[in-house]
Scaffold this active site. Structure first.
Site: not given
Ligand SMILES: Cc1cc2nc3c(=O)[nH]c(=O)nc-3n(C[C@H](O)[C@H](O)[C@H](O)COP(=O)(O)OP(=O)(O)OC[C@H]3O[C@@H](n4cnc5c(N)ncnc54)[C@H](O)[C@@H]3O)c2cc1C
Length: 296
Positions: A172, A220, A291
């Site tokens: 992660r 998580s 996380e």
């Molecule tokens: C119901 C649910 C289930 C989930 N299940 C999982 C799972 O099974 N496995 C898992 O790993 N995660 C899971 N997650 C967490 C999440 O979906 C992941 O971590 C996902 O990859 C985050 O992507 P995001 O675009 O929403 O990032 P954001 O939440 O918008 O940002 C997260 C981080 O990434 C950075 N970031 C985002 N986009 C970029 C970019 N383009 N360039 C540089 N930095 C960036 C942000 O600055 C921040 O630090 C879950 C979340 C929810 C709500």
């Protein structure tokens, strides 16, 4: 007097004092001084210029599915990578993907095209950029295994193409640092679409049954500590399922999820996180690490 609105023309949109609760899966978070919705990479450069010219911090937002934005919001420029930066193209077994593409869409499109590698990410509700940056993963797969190249933009707007061997991934997390991920190349493997679709159906059913799918949350909250028990099992054994502070509650379905029951503030969630952390340390002897990213 507040500074005048930015004069630079964006192809996308610039919103002022925009509540970030609308842009996170927690449905929590105070306003961003500026929220930029870039239509293309040039807009991202302009957003960085806006931050630089006003001496403001900036932050990259995807689908906000791994974020807890504080109630006071973010006093700078939030750059939301989404539509316009969501290219999807298959070249042989290589997927070329824009950072703004939702990960479930990536999983579905590649599976339909008959390629395996990211099919198990069907239930990760973030963007490809967030996934590549955070090394998202599930069911034994993670982005680190398929990424072959990442296009990034640094704080000065400079583009760089990083081959996989220059990127170090851990559970992660990545060493990508203070950059914006704009695009990634992923190496996939041919596999019959029907088989991939069947697997995705099973995984989605598992998520619906085992996680609070329909409640606002961030997935998580804590990383799995690496021992024999997951963070969820430790929190459950510490007797915390259902524990509530304000509108924030440890999910009764999955103890590593803290849900917003409707009225939660970021402050409620932060207090509950602290309570869970302290209780698990005291009762189970394990220090849990966050996380979810706290912003603001
Ligand atoms: C119901 C649910 C289930 C989930 N299940 C999982 C799972 O099974 N496995 C898992 O790993 N995660 C899971 N997650 C967490 C999440 O979906 C992941 O971590 C996902 O990859 C985050 O992507 P995001 O675009 O929403 O990032 P954001 O939440 O918008 O940002 C997260 C981080 O990434 C950075 N970031 C985002 N986009 C970029 C970019 N383009 N360039 C540089 N930095 C960036 C942000 O600055 C921040 O630090 C879950 C979340 C929810 C709500």
């Amino acid at each position: 007097m507040p500074p005048p609105a930015p004069k630079v023309k964006f192809r996308g949109r610039v919103l002022e004092n925009e509540p970030l609760a609308r842009y996170t899966t927690y449905r929590i978070g105070g306003p961003a001084r500026y929220l930029v919705l870039p239509a293309d990479a040039d807009d991202v450069v302009k957003a960085l210029d806006l931050a630089q010219s006003r001496g403001l911090p900036w932050f990259v937002l995807g689908l906000g599915s791994n974020l807890l934005v504080k109630d006071t919001g973010f006093p700078g420029v939030v750059i939301r990578i989404g539509k316009g930066l969501d290219r999807f193209e298959m070249k042989g077994a290589t997927a070329i993907v824009g950072a703004g593409l939702p990960t479930p869409l990536l999983a579905r499109r590649t599976a339909e095209a008959g390629f395996a590698g990211v099919e198990r990410f069907i239930g990760i509700p973030g963007t490809v950029g967030g996934g590549v940056y955070m090394n998202a993963g599930c069911h034994g797969a993670e982005f680190a295994e398929v990424v072959t190249e990442v296009t990034t933009m640094d704080a000065k707007g400079k583009l760089k193409q990083l081959p996989r061997k220059q990127i170090s991934y851990k559970y992660r997390s990545s060493n990508l640092g203070t950059v914006i991920v704009l695009e990634a190349k992923l190496a996939l493997i041919e596999e019959p679409p029907a088989k991939l679709k069947e697997l995705q159906g099973r995984l989605l059913r598992w998520r619906k049954a085992g996680t609070p799918f329909d409640q606002p949350c961030c997935g998580s909250v804590f990383k799995n500590p690496g021992g024999p028990r997951t963070a969820g099992a430790l929190i459950d054994e510490a007797g915390l399922k259902g524990f509530t502070i304000g509108g924030a509650q440890v999910s009764a379905l999955h103890a590593n999820y803290i849900v917003n029951t409707g009225t939660a503030t970021a402050s409620d969630v932060l207090k509950l996180i602290e309570h869970v952390r302290k209780t698990v340390a005291k009762k189970m002897g394990v220090e849990l690490e966050l996380e979810v990213k706290v912003v603001g």
